[in-house]
Design a protein around this motif. Structure first.
Motif: not given
Length: 235
Positions: A122-146
């Protein structure tokens, strides 16, 4: 039932034809019934073009064809073609919006009970997530899984898809989240409270259909208020 018309033509004067189409769009503003139009050029023949025009129904397409501007533009289009264009009328019997389906599958997977399903389809290994609740963007499929596991550890929840709009490689989803606070969430111990939250997410999909980037907007303040976190801060 959705209706699609394919217009197949050959022309060495595409720039003039493109201007002609712009003129037709301008003259029929507010009255044309087409909902989507795509023009493709044959990679093996630079003078071969196919236009795909979508209508809500055959009846709406006929309304479009019967406008006086349409007949005039058609005659001018024929004059620009190297040979007589052909028309194919199609009733749509199946319409799979694959990017939107992938996004729906992701929302379902995030809230599914048991272990979180693999996300590599479903998601690319290099997925890049922008969530205003997080101080930094979440980058990587493993990171967004966590990140997802953190939410799943704090709540039993499901997403309900309220609206979904696709445009190019973007899928915009308006959703409702319903959860029960069953575990620790950002330092707030389980309360058993049932909480509802609304939000909107825009996902960008790659050429292979996998989700490569996401932008989230949701009522985080309302969520924290429902959990009592704001009362604790005020006290």
């Amino acid at each position: 039932m959705t209706f699609v018309q394919l217009i197949d033509c050959k022309t060495s004067r595409f720039d003039e034809m493109n201007q002609l189409m712009d003129t037709w769009v301008e003259k029929t503003q507010g009255r044309r019934t087409a909902t989507h139009s795509v023009i493709g050029k044959d990679r093996s023949d630079a003078n071969h073009f196919v236009e795909i025009v979508e209508f809500p129904s055959y009846e709406e397409a006929m309304k479009n064809s019967n406008m006086p501007e349409t007949e005039k533009i058609f005659q001018e289009m024929v004059a620009l073609c190297d040979e007589m264009p052909t028309f194919t009328d199609l009733e749509v019997v199946r319409d799979d919006q694959l990017n939107a389906e992938n996004v729906r599958r992701l929302f379902a997977a995030m809230g599914a009970p048991g272990e979180l399903a693999p996300l590599d389809g479903l998601m690319a290994e290099s997925y890049h997530d922008h969530d205003p609740a997080n101080e930094q963007d979440t980058i990587g499929r493993d990171a967004i899984r966590r990140e997802m596991e953190m939410w799943r550890g704090g709540f039993d929840f499901t997403f309900t898809i309220d609206d979904q709009i696709t445009e190019g490689d973007r899928v915009c989803t308006r959703w409702t989240w319903n959860g029960t606070h069953t575990g620790d969430f950002r330092g707030i111990p389980a309360s058993g409270k049932q909480i509802s939250m609304t939000g909107t997410t825009i996902f960008r999909c790659g050429e292979d259909g996998k989700i490569v980037e996401g932008w989230w907007e949701y009522d985080r303040l309302g969520l924290m208020a429902d959990l009592g976190a704001l009362d604790a801060m005020g006290g």
